[in-house]
Design an enzyme around this catalytic site. Structure first.
Site, PDB file in Angstrom:
ATOM      1  N   LEU A  31      -1.843   2.128  51.341  1.00  0.00           N
ATOM      2  CA  LEU A  31      -1.537   0.700  51.218  1.00  0.00           C
ATOM      3  C   LEU A  31      -0.066   0.465  51.541  1.00  0.00           C
ATOM      4  CD1 LEU A  31      -3.499  -0.628  48.104  1.00  0.00           C
ATOM      5  CD2 LEU A  31      -3.816  -1.197  50.492  1.00  0.00           C
ATOM      6  N   HIS A  32       0.261   0.635  52.797  1.00  0.00           N
ATOM      7  CA  HIS A  32       1.617   0.387  53.267  1.00  0.00           C
ATOM      8  C   HIS A  32       1.607  -0.821  54.187  1.00  0.00           C
ATOM      9  CE1 HIS A  32       3.104   4.100  51.554  1.00  0.00           C
ATOM     10  NE2 HIS A  32       1.971   4.654  51.957  1.00  0.00           N
ATOM     11  N   SER A  33       2.704  -1.503  54.296  1.00  0.00           N
ATOM     12  CA  SER A  33       2.936  -2.688  55.119  1.00  0.00           C
ATOM     13  C   SER A  33       1.690  -3.485  55.501  1.00  0.00           C
ATOM     14  CB  SER A  33       3.710  -2.304  56.378  1.00  0.00           C
ATOM     15  OG  SER A  33       4.933  -1.738  56.018  1.00  0.00           O
TER      16      SER A  33
END
Length: 87
Positions: A14-16
């Site tokens: 769950l990045h950017s």
């Protein structure tokens, strides 16, 4: 309150971009929704909160919702995570 554990399957966690997709999806519901990882809990409708958890592929998160559409919110968000978050 509805709770469900979900494993992050997409390669970047769950990045950017996937986090922004997730937050946008969470904002569609009236219920209060949170994500828990280990002993930390954040508002699932807050991009900064979600990013602060540093959620990576293979980690298990706990989705919690409380409110008028809690069942639907957790069901759909869990399915969204399981689908790879558009990655």
């Amino acid at each position: 309150m509805v709770t469900r554990d979900v494993v992050i399957v997409n390669s970047v966690g769950l990045h950017s971009r996937p986090a922004s997709h997730f937050v946008r999806e969470a904002q569609l519901y009236k219920s209060n929704i949170s994500i828990e990882v280990e002993d930390r809990r954040v508002n699932a409708k807050s991009i900064l909160g979600v990013l602060s958890l540093g959620i990576a592929q293979g980690m298990t998160i706990t989705l919690k919702a409380e409110g008028p559409d809690e069942d639907v919110a957790v069901e759909r968000l869990a399915a969204y995570v399981a689908s790879g978050l558009e990655e």
